[in-house]
Motif scaffolding. Structure first.
Motif, PDB file in Angstrom:
ATOM      1  N   SER A 205      -9.829   5.794 -25.003  1.00  0.00           N
ATOM      2  CA  SER A 205      -8.920   5.168 -25.962  1.00  0.00           C
ATOM      3  C   SER A 205      -7.525   5.775 -25.871  1.00  0.00           C
ATOM      4  N   GLN A 206      -7.455   7.084 -25.645  1.00  0.00           N
ATOM      5  CA  GLN A 206      -6.149   7.729 -25.511  1.00  0.00           C
ATOM      6  C   GLN A 206      -5.419   7.259 -24.256  1.00  0.00           C
ATOM      7  N   THR A 207      -6.169   6.860 -23.242  1.00  0.00           N
ATOM      8  CA  THR A 207      -5.539   6.313 -22.036  1.00  0.00           C
ATOM      9  C   THR A 207      -4.746   5.054 -22.368  1.00  0.00           C
ATOM     10  N   GLY A 208      -5.375   4.146 -23.117  1.00  0.00           N
ATOM     11  CA  GLY A 208      -4.679   2.927 -23.504  1.00  0.00           C
ATOM     12  C   GLY A 208      -3.455   3.212 -24.360  1.00  0.00           C
ATOM     13  N   ASP A 209      -3.606   4.127 -25.328  1.00  0.00           N
ATOM     14  CA  ASP A 209      -2.474   4.464 -26.193  1.00  0.00           C
ATOM     15  C   ASP A 209      -1.337   5.085 -25.390  1.00  0.00           C
ATOM     16  N   MET A 210      -1.668   5.954 -24.448  1.00  0.00           N
ATOM     17  CA  MET A 210      -0.646   6.609 -23.636  1.00  0.00           C
ATOM     18  C   MET A 210       0.104   5.598 -22.769  1.00  0.00           C
ATOM     19  N   LEU A 211      -0.606   4.606 -22.258  1.00  0.00           N
ATOM     20  CA  LEU A 211       0.057   3.584 -21.450  1.00  0.00           C
ATOM     21  C   LEU A 211       1.071   2.797 -22.275  1.00  0.00           C
ATOM     22  N   HIS A 212       0.726   2.498 -23.512  1.00  0.00           N
ATOM     23  CA  HIS A 212       1.676   1.805 -24.385  1.00  0.00           C
ATOM     24  C   HIS A 212       2.894   2.690 -24.658  1.00  0.00           C
ATOM     25  N   ASP A 213       2.667   3.990 -24.841  1.00  0.00           N
ATOM     26  CA  ASP A 213       3.791   4.913 -25.053  1.00  0.00           C
ATOM     27  C   ASP A 213       4.692   4.967 -23.824  1.00  0.00           C
ATOM     28  N   LEU A 214       4.074   5.039 -22.646  1.00  0.00           N
ATOM     29  CA  LEU A 214       4.868   5.094 -21.415  1.00  0.00           C
ATOM     30  C   LEU A 214       5.658   3.805 -21.214  1.00  0.00           C
TER      31      LEU A 214
ATOM     32  N   ALA B 189     -11.952   4.940 -18.760  1.00  0.00           N
ATOM     33  CA  ALA B 189     -10.502   5.035 -18.950  1.00  0.00           C
ATOM     34  C   ALA B 189      -9.785   3.957 -18.139  1.00  0.00           C
ATOM     35  N   ILE B 190     -10.268   3.697 -16.928  1.00  0.00           N
ATOM     36  CA  ILE B 190      -9.687   2.626 -16.110  1.00  0.00           C
ATOM     37  C   ILE B 190      -9.867   1.278 -16.804  1.00  0.00           C
ATOM     38  N   VAL B 191     -11.070   1.063 -17.332  1.00  0.00           N
ATOM     39  CA  VAL B 191     -11.342  -0.199 -18.026  1.00  0.00           C
ATOM     40  C   VAL B 191     -10.476  -0.319 -19.275  1.00  0.00           C
ATOM     41  N   ALA B 192     -10.420   0.757 -20.073  1.00  0.00           N
ATOM     42  CA  ALA B 192      -9.629   0.723 -21.304  1.00  0.00           C
ATOM     43  C   ALA B 192      -8.153   0.486 -21.007  1.00  0.00           C
ATOM     44  N   GLY B 193      -7.641   1.136 -19.968  1.00  0.00           N
ATOM     45  CA  GLY B 193      -6.245   0.948 -19.613  1.00  0.00           C
ATOM     46  C   GLY B 193      -5.949  -0.472 -19.180  1.00  0.00           C
TER      47      GLY B 193
END
Length: 321
Positions: free
Chosen positions: A140-149, A91-95
């Motif tokens: 993958s949801q980590t990356g998507d959530m960061l874009h939403d934030l 998740a850290i890497v994906a983010g």
């Protein structure tokens, strides 16, 4: 199936390898200074979640994710725990990669997990699929959530309220999505991986899991050579995409698209091709309109077809009853 899967996997991992600096920086935490500079230059969001609530929610999520794997899918406890904790690393890497490139590496994340789990628990296709699904999906949801934030921050939304809306959306989406899935595909074992429901992502995950559980000898005759050729071609095309100058890069075909075309029925590929041609024409004729509305129109077409398919399936159920 196998040439398409091989090309998608090798090209994805090759492209992901070019982000090695981001991966190392994410793991080592060397981006703190840059993050501090960004924080100093922007307005501080005071709507974040408190540390106490974060730790409580984290503990609940850890327990639920582990227990669900063990009780529902029969995965061993140690493998379920490993999958959850391995999620943190990916998740850290994906983010980090998603933040720097605007692309969340969903495919590579899942395949990396399948590789690790396959080595740790060989001959276990269910464990390979579900443990990798927990890790790759969460990453993958980590990356998507960061874009939403980020989008919420730009328009002045509070992170805490965004988190609440996301949680409610997850609950509602899971219930509605599962119900729609059961309406459309009441018998997945017979309907999936057919001409009507090709499910290319599921086919790729299934193929990789079968290799780790049964070995290369279980593959049909001739597929090993096809896999090798397509895999090498995927690496070459991915390298060309990264190394060629911008002007020449436009003429390099997408290995992910070619691999996908191997798996889905021809009418899907032809439809995508026609859509791409229409998009090119629209950009030439009306560039300003295309820049503002082309993606929205495409999303509307996709959503409209999906919703219409659900309505037709529901209508058939009522007609049969």
């Amino acid at each position: 199936l196998w040439p398409g899967v091989g090309m998608m996997v090798t090209s994805s991992l090759t492209s992901f390898a070019f982000s090695w600096r981001s991966v190392v920086a994410a793991i080592r935490g060397t981006g703190r200074k840059r993050q501090q500079n960004i924080a100093d230059a922007t307005e501080v969001d005071d709507g974040g979640l408190s540390r106490a609530w974060y730790l409580r929610a984290l503990a609940v999520a850890l327990v639920i994710a582990t227990v669900a794997q063990v009780l529902i899918f029969g995965i061993s406890l140690w493998l379920a725990v490993f999958a959850v904790f391995f999620t943190f690393l990916l998740a850290i890497v994906a983010g980090r990669v998603s933040g720097e490139t605007a692309i969340t590496p969903v495919g590579p994340m899942g395949k990396v997990t399948q590789l690790v789990v396959g080595v740790m628990s060989p001959g276990d296709p269910v464990g390979n699929l579900m443990a990798a699904n927990v890790t790759g999906g969460a990453a993958s949801q980590t990356g998507d959530m960061l874009h939403d934030l980020k989008a919420g921050h730009l328009i002045g939304a509070k992170a805490r309220l965004q988190g609440l809306s996301q949680t409610l959306g997850i609950l509602g989406g899971a219930l509605v999505g599962s119900a729609a899935y059961l309406v459309l595909i009441p018998d997945p074992s017979r309907q999936l991986l057919t001409a009507e429901w090709p499910a290319p992502a599921a086919a790729a995950w299934k193929a990789v899991a079968e290799v780790f559980s049964e070995g290369l000898h279980a593959m049909p005759p001739g597929t090993q050579m096809a896999l090798l050729v397509a895999g090498v071609l995927g690496v070459v095309l991915a390298l060309l995409e990264k190394l060629l100058p911008e002007r020449a890069r436009r003429f390099v075909p997408s290995p992910a698209s070619i691999g996908l075309a191997f798996i889905v029925p021809a009418w899907n590929s032809i439809s995508m091709f026609l859509g791409a041609v229409l998009a090119v024409v629209a950009r030439k004729v009306a560039p300003k309109w295309s820049a503002a509305f082309l993606i929205v129109v495409a999303a509307g077409v996709i959503a409209g077809e999906s919703l219409t398919g659900v309505l037709i399936a529901v209508q058939k159920i009522f007609a049969a009853g």
